[in-house]
Design a protein around this motif. Sequence first.
Motif, mmCIF file in Angstrom:
data_model
loop_
_atom_site.group_PDB
_atom_site.id
_atom_site.type_symbol
_atom_site.label_atom_id
_atom_site.label_comp_id
_atom_site.label_asym_id
_atom_site.label_seq_id
_atom_site.Cartn_x
_atom_site.Cartn_y
_atom_site.Cartn_z
ATOM 1 N N HIS A 11 -42.063 17.795 -24.622
ATOM 2 C CA HIS A 11 -42.805 18.627 -23.686
ATOM 3 C C HIS A 11 -42.577 18.228 -22.228
ATOM 4 C CE1 HIS A 11 -45.419 15.121 -23.948
ATOM 5 N NE2 HIS A 11 -46.071 15.554 -22.901
ATOM 6 N N ARG A 12 -41.967 17.044 -22.004
ATOM 7 C CA ARG A 12 -41.624 16.630 -20.637
ATOM 8 C C ARG A 12 -40.121 16.758 -20.368
ATOM 9 N NH1 ARG A 12 -44.286 11.057 -18.931
ATOM 10 N NH2 ARG A 12 -43.557 11.847 -16.913
ATOM 11 N N GLY A 13 -39.406 17.394 -21.307
ATOM 12 C CA GLY A 13 -37.981 17.640 -21.108
ATOM 13 C C GLY A 13 -37.078 16.465 -21.419
ATOM 14 N N ARG A 14 -37.570 15.485 -22.162
ATOM 15 C CA ARG A 14 -36.803 14.268 -22.425
ATOM 16 C C ARG A 14 -36.081 14.340 -23.764
ATOM 17 N NH1 ARG A 14 -41.957 10.393 -21.512
ATOM 18 N NH2 ARG A 14 -42.649 11.844 -23.114
ATOM 19 N N THR A 15 -34.886 13.778 -23.815
ATOM 20 C CA THR A 15 -34.150 13.586 -25.064
ATOM 21 C C THR A 15 -33.614 12.157 -25.083
ATOM 22 O OG1 THR A 15 -32.103 14.420 -24.072
ATOM 23 C CG2 THR A 15 -33.484 16.016 -25.259
ATOM 24 N N GLY A 16 -33.118 11.732 -26.237
ATOM 25 C CA GLY A 16 -32.507 10.413 -26.350
ATOM 26 C C GLY A 16 -33.479 9.254 -26.198
ATOM 27 N N LEU A 17 -34.745 9.493 -26.481
ATOM 28 C CA LEU A 17 -35.736 8.428 -26.316
ATOM 29 C C LEU A 17 -35.564 7.308 -27.346
ATOM 30 C CD1 LEU A 17 -38.959 10.526 -25.566
ATOM 31 C CD2 LEU A 17 -37.443 9.362 -23.939
ATOM 32 N N ASP A 18 -34.816 7.577 -28.401
ATOM 33 C CA ASP A 18 -34.557 6.548 -29.407
ATOM 34 C C ASP A 18 -33.325 5.711 -29.069
ATOM 35 O OD1 ASP A 18 -32.864 8.740 -29.771
ATOM 36 O OD2 ASP A 18 -32.522 8.216 -31.869
ATOM 37 N N GLN A 19 -32.713 5.960 -27.927
ATOM 38 C CA GLN A 19 -31.492 5.230 -27.560
ATOM 39 C C GLN A 19 -31.766 4.056 -26.620
ATOM 40 O OE1 GLN A 19 -28.452 6.006 -28.999
ATOM 41 N NE2 GLN A 19 -29.872 7.277 -30.201
ATOM 42 N N VAL A 20 -32.950 4.017 -26.049
ATOM 43 C CA VAL A 20 -33.260 2.982 -25.063
ATOM 44 C C VAL A 20 -33.280 1.604 -25.728
ATOM 45 C CG1 VAL A 20 -35.009 2.110 -23.469
ATOM 46 C CG2 VAL A 20 -34.546 4.578 -23.607
ATOM 47 N N GLY A 21 -32.479 0.713 -25.225
ATOM 48 C CA GLY A 21 -32.411 -0.654 -25.752
ATOM 49 C C GLY A 21 -31.256 -0.907 -26.690
ATOM 50 N N ARG A 22 -30.650 0.132 -27.205
ATOM 51 C CA ARG A 22 -29.578 -0.063 -28.189
ATOM 52 C C ARG A 22 -28.348 -0.748 -27.595
ATOM 53 N NH1 ARG A 22 -30.079 2.770 -33.064
ATOM 54 N NH2 ARG A 22 -31.804 4.274 -33.132
ATOM 55 N N ASP A 23 -28.123 -0.580 -26.293
ATOM 56 C CA ASP A 23 -26.920 -1.141 -25.679
ATOM 57 C C ASP A 23 -27.191 -2.445 -24.934
ATOM 58 O OD1 ASP A 23 -28.452 -0.054 -23.701
ATOM 59 O OD2 ASP A 23 -26.818 0.975 -22.663
ATOM 60 N N LEU A 24 -28.347 -3.052 -25.123
ATOM 61 C CA LEU A 24 -28.648 -4.299 -24.425
ATOM 62 C C LEU A 24 -27.708 -5.415 -24.873
ATOM 63 C CD1 LEU A 24 -32.564 -4.355 -24.489
ATOM 64 C CD2 LEU A 24 -31.082 -4.091 -22.482
ATOM 65 N N ASP A 25 -27.082 -6.081 -23.892
ATOM 66 C CA ASP A 25 -26.173 -7.176 -24.244
ATOM 67 C C ASP A 25 -26.268 -8.336 -23.259
ATOM 68 O OD1 ASP A 25 -24.997 -6.108 -22.000
ATOM 69 O OD2 ASP A 25 -23.112 -5.558 -22.967
ATOM 70 N N ARG A 26 -27.332 -8.372 -22.443
ATOM 71 C CA ARG A 26 -27.449 -9.439 -21.446
ATOM 72 C C ARG A 26 -27.722 -10.796 -22.085
ATOM 73 N NH1 ARG A 26 -30.489 -5.266 -19.220
ATOM 74 N NH2 ARG A 26 -32.441 -6.297 -19.778
ATOM 75 N N ASN A 27 -28.327 -10.792 -23.260
ATOM 76 C CA ASN A 27 -28.625 -12.041 -23.965
ATOM 77 C C ASN A 27 -27.831 -12.066 -25.273
ATOM 78 O OD1 ASN A 27 -29.692 -14.211 -25.351
ATOM 79 N ND2 ASN A 27 -31.823 -13.770 -24.811
ATOM 80 N N PRO A 28 -26.811 -12.940 -25.409
ATOM 81 C CA PRO A 28 -25.995 -12.954 -26.623
ATOM 82 C C PRO A 28 -26.772 -13.400 -27.854
ATOM 83 C CG PRO A 28 -25.462 -14.818 -25.227
ATOM 84 C CD PRO A 28 -26.361 -13.946 -24.419
ATOM 85 N N ASP A 29 -27.966 -13.925 -27.675
ATOM 86 C CA ASP A 29 -28.779 -14.364 -28.802
ATOM 87 C C ASP A 29 -29.720 -13.281 -29.303
ATOM 88 O OD1 ASP A 29 -27.656 -16.924 -28.722
ATOM 89 O OD2 ASP A 29 -29.120 -17.623 -27.249
ATOM 90 N N VAL A 30 -29.601 -12.065 -28.766
ATOM 91 C CA VAL A 30 -30.437 -10.944 -29.204
ATOM 92 C C VAL A 30 -29.536 -9.737 -29.438
ATOM 93 C CG1 VAL A 30 -32.334 -9.392 -28.620
ATOM 94 C CG2 VAL A 30 -32.427 -11.792 -27.908
ATOM 95 N N VAL A 31 -29.600 -9.175 -30.643
ATOM 96 C CA VAL A 31 -28.783 -8.013 -30.998
ATOM 97 C C VAL A 31 -29.704 -6.929 -31.550
ATOM 98 C CG1 VAL A 31 -26.896 -7.129 -32.410
ATOM 99 C CG2 VAL A 31 -26.798 -9.478 -31.529
ATOM 100 N N VAL A 32 -29.840 -5.828 -30.811
ATOM 101 C CA VAL A 32 -30.668 -4.710 -31.249
ATOM 102 C C VAL A 32 -29.945 -3.946 -32.350
ATOM 103 C CG1 VAL A 32 -31.755 -2.537 -30.550
ATOM 104 C CG2 VAL A 32 -31.820 -4.530 -29.009
ATOM 105 N N THR A 33 -30.625 -3.726 -33.472
ATOM 106 C CA THR A 33 -30.010 -3.041 -34.610
ATOM 107 C C THR A 33 -30.573 -1.652 -34.865
ATOM 108 O OG1 THR A 33 -31.553 -4.119 -36.138
ATOM 109 C CG2 THR A 33 -29.441 -5.229 -35.722
ATOM 110 N N ASP A 34 -31.820 -1.377 -34.389
ATOM 111 C CA ASP A 34 -32.394 -0.051 -34.628
ATOM 112 C C ASP A 34 -33.539 0.185 -33.652
ATOM 113 O OD1 ASP A 34 -32.555 2.429 -36.078
ATOM 114 O OD2 ASP A 34 -34.415 1.695 -36.954
ATOM 115 N N VAL A 35 -33.685 1.451 -33.229
ATOM 116 C CA VAL A 35 -34.800 1.861 -32.384
ATOM 117 C C VAL A 35 -35.410 3.114 -32.994
ATOM 118 C CG1 VAL A 35 -35.554 2.580 -30.096
ATOM 119 C CG2 VAL A 35 -33.699 0.911 -30.323
ATOM 120 N N GLU A 36 -36.704 3.068 -33.294
ATOM 121 C CA GLU A 36 -37.406 4.200 -33.891
ATOM 122 C C GLU A 36 -38.432 4.735 -32.903
ATOM 123 O OE1 GLU A 36 -40.393 5.189 -37.678
ATOM 124 O OE2 GLU A 36 -39.411 3.227 -37.497
ATOM 125 N N LEU A 37 -38.407 6.034 -32.658
ATOM 126 C CA LEU A 37 -39.382 6.669 -31.784
ATOM 127 C C LEU A 37 -40.655 6.948 -32.578
ATOM 128 C CD1 LEU A 37 -40.006 7.981 -29.016
ATOM 129 C CD2 LEU A 37 -39.085 10.125 -29.961
#
Length: 219
Positions: A11-37
Amino acid sequence: MSIPGIDVPDHRGRTGLDQVGRDLDRNPDVVVTDVELLASGWHVLRKTTFDRRRSDGEWVSEQRETYDRGNGATMLLYDVERRTVLLTRQFRYPVYVNGHPDGLLIEAAAGLLDDDAPEDAVRREVEEELGVAVGEVQHVFDVFMSPGSVTERLHFYAAPYRPADRTGAGGGLAEEGEDIEVLELPFDEALDMVDDGRIADAKTILLLQWAALRGPFRT
């Protein structure tokens, strides 16, 4: 099936809200595997699964829910000569449901950035809520306010004001349902209100204590 906020606009015109965080790579000790809205009402609730390497070298899988309401900015207005500060009072249901006597919280003016630069956003909020057009402002610090679950980073500012700087009554925007009371308080009374619990808002306490320890009211 199309899901609002993911592959079709919500309702606010947003898409791809489940993609936020999937590409984080600043910390090699943390690997994002899934994001659920989980929800995308006004703000966004996500559940993220990630693998994390502990300090002992063991890899573990963890899940965290995060509430994303965007970043914000706040400002303390002060008058050194009259030794006063300008604050707001408004009803906050979340504090009312969690034990605050009446939900009327005393706060420094603040608001979300809404894609503006922090200083631009806080100038806008101060004029809307307090009816003051501020001149030169000072950036104080940036703080994560509730890092266990809320992503928000709040940008803190301070600025002097004089009675002549008042351009209107303030009170917020009626079209957004805002009903804000403007409070001008002696600075020492505001500190006393922190001590006795009448001021219980974290951002406001941080700004008042900064003003006493390192800011305009430092002795």
